[in-house]
Design an enzyme around this catalytic site. Structure first.
Site, PDB file in Angstrom:
ATOM      1  CG  ASP A   1      -7.490   5.310   4.365  1.00  0.00           C
ATOM      2  OD1 ASP A   1      -8.968   6.078   3.613  1.00  0.00           O
ATOM      3  OD2 ASP A   1      -6.729   5.451   4.214  1.00  0.00           O
TER       4      ASP A   1
ATOM      5  N   GLY B   1       0.615  -1.036   0.047  1.00  0.00           N
ATOM      6  CA  GLY B   1      -0.191  -0.202  -0.469  1.00  0.00           C
ATOM      7  C   GLY B   1       0.859   1.194   0.242  1.00  0.00           C
ATOM      8  N   GLY B   2      -0.213   1.614   0.500  1.00  0.00           N
ATOM      9  CA  GLY B   2       1.142   3.205   0.227  1.00  0.00           C
ATOM     10  C   GLY B   2       1.893   3.867   1.263  1.00  0.00           C
ATOM     11  CG  PHE B   3       3.037   1.894   5.666  1.00  0.00           C
ATOM     12  CD1 PHE B   3       2.982   2.951   7.128  1.00  0.00           C
ATOM     13  CD2 PHE B   3       4.249   0.951   5.880  1.00  0.00           C
ATOM     14  CE1 PHE B   3       3.932   2.655   7.532  1.00  0.00           C
ATOM     15  CE2 PHE B   3       4.724   1.337   7.280  1.00  0.00           C
ATOM     16  CZ  PHE B   3       4.549   1.978   8.047  1.00  0.00           C
ATOM     17  N   GLY B   4       3.780   1.512   2.267  1.00  0.00           N
ATOM     18  CA  GLY B   4       4.824  -0.250   2.164  1.00  0.00           C
ATOM     19  C   GLY B   4       4.811  -1.002   1.986  1.00  0.00           C
TER      20      GLY B   4
END
Length: 865
Positions: free
Chosen positions: A673, A514-517
């Site tokens: 979110d 995801g956007g985090f990693g």
């Protein structure tokens, strides 16, 4: 002769039908018409059609059979009466009881937890109407039972309370009037948040509570205790919490009733008078009115006036207090100082409202005191169980309300006050005895005690910091550009251990990104499965989000929130270690997986959200619609495996998790979110909310905030947040509403398309609701087997949650109550983001610094400085 043969055959069939009905059972080939009844095997109860009081409407109900006063204990169609004598009750092959009207339309139906093979319905001598397999006698295996859906009467053998796994809420609701059994103004139910408590409400207003269960009785009803007539008790474990009772003599007719005027009464049938007589009314006097004396006030019916302030407190509004207007309660005479505060012991009281408390069954009273002493927000503590000298710990972190005093059988509680207030109390007692010197001398040991406690606290903190493996230190930038470290109470894993567990972060262990990693599956040496969320060095969700998630989720403990096991911070590596969820995320089950042949669509979805948006702007509307429809064409094999019972379980679990975040956690937390991919499923398909990197905490009295950095996922974001940056707990409610409609329909909000219009899923759901055709929204795999009333209720709740204005949306507390009840719901207004097809608007200057996201991951763009 042929006609006579038919007549004889019909007569024979009817005679067999009546014999079977007399035995209290109904199979799939039989019907119960108005005028016919079935009787329990022991002859105590009877089921059939009736008209209450002077009403001409007809209802299906259960009543005592052998008493002259018809006393109805359960009603099936209490909200939808029949207007004539045409009602018919039948049992379907699926094991569902169906009540039909003159037009053979379904007026009421039961549900079933699983498919049936050879179902029968039976009226038991307890008054319980059950549906079961023909040769099944285990109550745990019943397909359905009326005891799970009580009306205004609580019978022996019922459970009044909640199933904490399924969310089933068994509660009482009064009749509207003697002529109308529909839901009245009063409800009596277990409310779970802190320590569970029964609460009697009139509408949404709390009117009475009997106090928390203390092992022997409810602390606010000392007069109610087991006697020669009945025994009772509370069961509270990880699966359920409920109250039940048992009559010592089954020949006695006795029932608990929630009356139409809001009284909780036990009534016994008296043969001598041929009438029901009130054995006891739980609400005894003025002091049983909820929070009569306000915060930190105490009620004593023997005093005049009845209300007084606790020691160390004084009336908040003295001029009103003198006129017996006590609702504003009391305030502290002396502000608290935390480290030097003391506790005053009160005996013989009803414990204050504990629905926002914290509890632990394994602690003793001294351990309980120490925890409360160390936490400056803790206002009081008490034992949970008063048996065998007392055990367990109950802590309060809010203002104490609804306290009253008793002459006997009350309970003890220790309330926090400033040390000087305790000194004044002791001084007063000394003055009464003529011992002024004692008060002066006593200051010395008190001062010594305070210094000693301060020293102990200092050494404890110092020792705790040095304890290895328990703290994670995260660098934090200060306003002057320098950095310092903030200690977080969380187990710390070393990099070598995590690397070994994930096979050196092998691609075969990779679960997704995801956007985090990236996220990896790992197996520790002891066999524990973990999920490792690794912060990517190129991630646009950086250290702030990492630290934010650690700070928030480390303090949260709830069955519907993912559990953070620890973190790894070593060199440039920053990782979060979670419990492993074997069933992936909710979106995998309700949306399925994209077809591999989608080609360009899959490639498109792998782009950043910003690139995805740019592609949309440059694409014609027809191509855009084709893309959206292609994206929504997914493999439904997984979606089909999630039946309605499990979907409803997931909806209720998410609701309870959000309620905990918004109301029952130590800080009010807004997730910001919430979406299908951020709901994980454990091995029993229990939902767990995850990904708290964007969460924000609020103070107890805060309700909203504004931000220049809008984060979240389009399709789930509330209008006021996406447009103006204003977020609140109602922002999460909007996201929850979107999620509910997605679960019911099996379609994504932003991936939805329809040949007749260009509305998104919210607009489509609203359009169907407006014309009374919400049934069409239901996903095909569950349409034939679902519990229709639950599904339609979920759609209504979803639409209430996505209303345009935040003030119109219900709180999560109300959402949980609406999902667990059968009463009427408010009329929803038009949803926010009614349509999303004009995607060019996302490129306007006012939104260029806001978040752009696909449904699969979230990124943010920071506003330039």
């Amino acid at each position: 002769m042929e006609g006579l043969a038919v007549l004889l055959l019909c007569s024979f069939m009817l005679s067999n039908l009546s014999v079977s009905i007399a035995e209290g059972t109904l199979n799939t080939t039989q019907l119960i018409r108005d005028g016919e009844t079935i009787v329990s095997v022991g002859g105590k109860f009877e089921l059939g059609f009736f008209s209450p009081g002077s009403s001409t409407h007809r209802y299906l109900g259960i009543w005592y059979r052998n008493i002259p006063v018809q006393t109805v204990v359960w009603v099936a169609n209490r909200e939808v009466p029949l207007k004539d004598l045409s009602g018919v009750l039948k049992l379907t092959d699926q094991g569902i009881l169906v009540l039909l009207n003159f037009y053979r339309s379904t007026v009421w139906s039961s549900n079933s937890s699983r498919p049936a093979r050879s179902p029968v319905a039976q009226l038991l001598n307890s008054g319980n109407l059950i549906v079961k397999e023909k040769n099944e006698n285990n109550p745990e295996s019943y397909l359905w039972q009326s005891f799970d859906y009580p009306c205004d009467t609580f019978l022996q053998g019922m459970k009044l309370g909640r199933n904490l796994i399924t969310g089933l809420d068994r509660y009482l609701s009064s009749w509207k009037s003697p002529n109308d059994p529909s839901n009245g103004n009063f409800t009596y139910r277990y409310e779970v948040g802190g320590f569970p408590e029964f609460v009697l409400r009139e509408g949404s207003v709390v009117r009475f509570r009997p106090g928390p269960w203390n092992g022997l009785r409810f602390s606010g009803t000392p007069e109610l205790k087991p006697n020669s007539l009945f025994t009772f008790g509370v069961v509270f474990n990880e699966k359920e919490v409920y109250f039940s009772y048992k009559l010592r003599n089954d020949s006695i007719l006795s029932r608990l009733v929630l009356t139409q005027d809001g009284f909780w009464q036990r009534k016994n049938w008296i043969e001598r008078t041929q009438a029901w007589e009130v054995y006891v009314t739980v609400q005894m006097d003025i002091c049983d009115n909820y929070a009569l004396c306000g915060a930190y006030g105490s009620c004593n019916k023997s005093n005049s006036p009845e209300c007084s302030c606790l020691k160390g407190f004084e009336p908040k509004l003295p001029e009103k207090w003198d006129t017996k207007i006590w609702l504003n309660g009391c305030v502290r005479k002396t502000p608290l100082n935390c480290s030097s505060d003391e506790f005053i012991k009160y005996s013989g009281v009803k414990l204050p409202d504990s629905r926002q408390s914290w509890f632990n069954y394994s602690m003793n009273l001294e351990e309980c005191k120490n925890i409360c002493k160390r936490n400056c927000s803790c206002t009081a503590y008490a034992n949970l169980d008063i048996r065998r000298g007392g055990s367990g710990c109950l802590l309060w972190f809010v203002d104490l309300v609804d306290i009253r005093e008793f002459t006997e059988n009350g309970q003890e509680i220790y309330i926090r006050v400033a040390a000087s207030e305790l000194d004044q109390t002791e001084s007063f007692k000394s003055n009464e005895k003529g011992k002024m010197r004692t008060a002066v001398i006593s200051m010395v040991p008190i001062a010594a005690l305070i210094l000693g406690l301060a020293l102990i606290l200092y050494l404890w903190r110092k020792a705790r910091v040095k304890k290895p493996g328990l703290l994670a230190s995260v660098p934090e930038s200060s306003s002057n550009g320098k950095t310092h470290k903030e200690d977080l109470e969380l187990p710390l894993f070393d990099l070598a251990t995590i690397s070994c567990a994930t096979n050196n972060f092998s691609t075969t262990n990779k679960l997704g990104e995801g956007g985090f990693g990236p996220v990896y599956k790992g197996i520790m040496k002891d066999g524990q499965e973990i999920a490792v969320k690794r912060l990517s060095k190129s991630s646009r969700q950086g250290l702030d989000e990492f630290k934010n998630e650690v700070i928030h989720i480390a303090k949260l403990q709830h069955r519907n929130l993912v559990k953070l096991l620890g973190c790894c911070i070593q060199g440039d590596e920053k990782m979060l270690i979670y419990e492993f969820m074997p069933n992936k995320s909710l979106d995998f089950f309700i949306f399925g997986m994209p077809f591999s042949s989608m080609g360009n669509v899959v490639q498109l979805l792998s782009l950043s959200a910003f690139a995805f948006q740019r592609f949309y702007i440059k694409t014609s509307m027809s191509n855009e619609m084709a893309l959206i429809c292609a994206k929504n064409s997914t493999d439904q094999s997984k979606s089909m495996s999630l039946d309605w019972h499990m979907r409803y379980h997931v909806i209720n679990g998410i609701a309870r998790g959000l309620l905990y975040l918004h109301q029952d956690s130590r800080q009010r937390i807004i997730h910001r979110d919430l979406k299908a991919s951020n709901v994980l499923l454990d091995n029993e398909m229990n939902p767990k909310i995850s990904d708290f990197g964007l969460a924000r905490s609020f103070g107890e009295k805060e309700t909203a905030a504004n931000t220049k950095k809008v984060v979240g996922t389009y399709g789930y974001m509330a209008p006021e947040y996406a447009i103006d940056g204003l977020y609140s707990i109602k922002s999460d409610v909007f996201s929850f509403g979107v999620l509910v409609l997605e679960i019911v329909s099996g379609k994504r909000n932003r991936g939805f398309c329809h040949p007749d219009h260009q509305l998104n899923l919210l607009g489509h759901a609203w359009r169907l609701y407006s014309v009374g055709d919400s049934f069409e929204l239901i996903a095909s795999p569950i349409k034939e087997t679902c519990n229709l009333s639950e599904v339609l209720r979920s759609i209504d709740v979803g639409l209430l949650c996505v209303q345009q204005s935040p003030k119109d949306r219900p709180s999560m507390c109300n959402v949980v109550q609406m999902l667990g009840s059968q009463g009427p719901l408010p009329q929803p207004k038009q949803p926010g983001f009614f349509t999303e097809r004009d995607l060019v608007e996302f490129s306007s200057p006012s939104t260029k610094h806001k978040l752009f996201s696909s449904n699969d991951f979230t990124i943010t763009q920071l506003e330039a400085r």
